[in-house]
Scaffold this active site. Structure first.
Site, short mmCIF file in Angstrom:
data_model
loop_
_atom_site.label_atom_id
_atom_site.label_comp_id
_atom_site.label_asym_id
_atom_site.label_seq_id
_atom_site.Cartn_x
_atom_site.Cartn_y
_atom_site.Cartn_z
N LYS A 1 -2.51 -2.56 7.69
CA LYS A 1 -3.94 -2.26 7.84
C LYS A 1 -4.63 -3.32 8.70
CE LYS A 1 -8.05 -1.13 5.14
NZ LYS A 1 -8.62 -0.97 3.77
N HIS B 1 -3.57 3.61 -5.51
CA HIS B 1 -3.92 2.32 -4.90
C HIS B 1 -4.19 1.26 -5.95
CE1 HIS B 1 -5.10 -0.23 -1.57
NE2 HIS B 1 -6.16 -0.61 -2.26
N TYR C 1 -10.29 -10.87 -7.10
CA TYR C 1 -9.42 -11.05 -8.27
C TYR C 1 -9.59 -12.42 -8.91
CZ TYR C 1 -7.25 -7.16 -5.79
OH TYR C 1 -7.03 -5.98 -5.13
N TRP D 1 -3.72 -9.53 3.37
CA TRP D 1 -5.15 -9.40 3.60
C TRP D 1 -5.57 -10.26 4.78
CZ3 TRP D 1 -3.93 -9.50 -1.85
CH2 TRP D 1 -4.25 -8.31 -2.51
N ARG E 1 -1.69 -1.50 -6.54
CA ARG E 1 -1.85 -2.73 -5.75
C ARG E 1 -2.83 -3.68 -6.44
NH1 ARG E 1 -1.36 -4.93 -0.53
NH2 ARG E 1 -3.24 -5.79 0.40
N ARG F 1 0.84 -1.19 0.00
CA ARG F 1 0.00 0.00 0.00
C ARG F 1 0.88 1.25 0.00
NH1 ARG F 1 -2.64 -3.74 3.35
NH2 ARG F 1 -4.81 -4.15 2.71
#
Length: 363
Positions: free
Chosen positions: A233, A297, A332, A323, A300, A206
């Protein structure tokens, strides 16, 4: 009346002693206006008396619930974004009792947000765009409002929370670049931004993790970097294996580190760490490369899309990208159809290709 100010804050604070003794109650009135603070103090004092003498439940306001909500989430990585939404909501709900926040009021607030113009921050300040905010922004603001109310209900501060009809929304299309488009963009960017963008495309990090990367987080011998839990995150450490290209980018940055006492930052420009990437240079490079509707972003998203198209298992991609859930990675999955190829067999007879007719006259 006990009202006072704390050092470094413009707000008034209160200190009250419950009837019959007990520990004093103190906190912020949520306002820097003395008259409003006095009104808040007197109302709270009356509530305490009614609770102690008459058995009435105290009346809590939106401000009370917000203070409690923010304090309980001080360590959450997205708290600053939440505070931005709460500051906007304060225009509509400051001083309002929780019981008075019904569905009609919430829908009015949502409509007000929906009618706002989008803004962008430039060197000259905040510029208003000729477009309203996105539905996603409205959902996030109302989501924060509902989260505050739900926590207040859990504490028994309000009897019930209004039930809001959840709007059906189509999943957003993942914006990513082809290899050719990416190289075109990199060629148009200034050197320092091109290196940062290429590093993002190689690692999937990120923006904050790229701009905040320090040499203490890089091991070029082992060809690995890492993101600390307080930088991630999901609040979990991320191990970042470095490709040949990523290592080459870092070695170029190492050449810029002239002084041993230089700051720990990896990416610098004119001797100073780079914190802003979405600059005029970024926007002009996008225009010259003829790439529209693309954010930083989305680098990414591009990295993840390339991985899926190359056949990287989704579970591996989840770990590489840091994640927290597979739900984020599933966005994806549609870019890879290899696992479906075995099931695609002819369902009808393939049309036969006809041989071109020979001219009889030529025989």
């Amino acid at each position: 009346m006990s009202l006072f100010k704390r050092k470094g804050s413009n707000n008034w604070y209160y200190k009250l002693y419950p009837p019959g003794g007990g520990s004093p109650l103190q906190g912020s009135t949520g306002t820097c206006d003395r008259a409003q603070a006095r009104e808040y103090h007197d109302r709270l004092k009356a509530d305490l008396w009614n609770q102690a003498r008459l058995g009435h439940r105290p009346r809590y306001t939106w401000n009370d619930a917000v203070v409690r909500y923010v304090a309980a989430r001080a360590e959450v990585s997205s708290i600053e974004t939440t505070k931005t939404h709460l500051r906007w909501l304060d225009r509509h709900l400051a001083g309002v009792e929780l019981g008075a926040i019904d569905r009609g009021r919430i829908e009015t607030i949502a409509a007000a947000k929906r009618a706002e113009r989008r803004t962008v921050r430039t060197r000259e300040g905040v510029k208003e765009l000729d477009a309203t905010v996105t539905p996603g922004t409205v959902r996030r603001v109302i989501g924060v409002l509902m989260a505050v109310l739900n926590e207040a209900a859990d504490l028994g501060w309000v009897d019930r929370v209004p039930r809001m009809k959840r709007a059906k929304t189509a999943g957003k299309r993942i914006r990513w670049l082809t290899q050719m488009e990416a190289e075109r963009l990199l060629a148009e960017l200034p050197e320092h931004l091109a290196d940062m963008a290429r590093f993002a495309l190689e690692t999937g990090l990120r923006r904050a993790n790229v701009t905040g990367l320090g040499w203490s987080q890089v091991d070029l011998v082992r060809r690995v970097a890492w993101i600390h839990p307080d930088q991630a995150k999901a609040r979990k450490a991320i191990t970042v294996p470095l490709s040949d290209t990523a290592v080459a980018v870092l070695r170029r940055q190492l050449a810029k580190k002239r002084k041993p006492e230089h700051l720990d930052a990896v990416f610098v420009y004119n001797g100073a760490p780079v914190y802003q990437t979405v600059t005029a240079a970024w926007r002009k490079a996008l225009a010259r490369a003829q790439i529209a509707n693309f954010r930083w972003h989305d680098l990414r998203h591009t990295w993840a899309s390339w991985h899926v198209q190359r056949g990287t298992p989704l579970q591996v991609l989840k770990e590489l990208g840091g994640w927290e859930t597979m739900e984020m990675v599933q966005r994806y999955a549609h870019l890879s159809a290899d696992h479906l190829a075995q099931w695609v067999t002819p369902l009808t007879e393939a049309p036969k290709q006809q041989e071109p007719a020979l001219a009889v006259a030529a025989i």
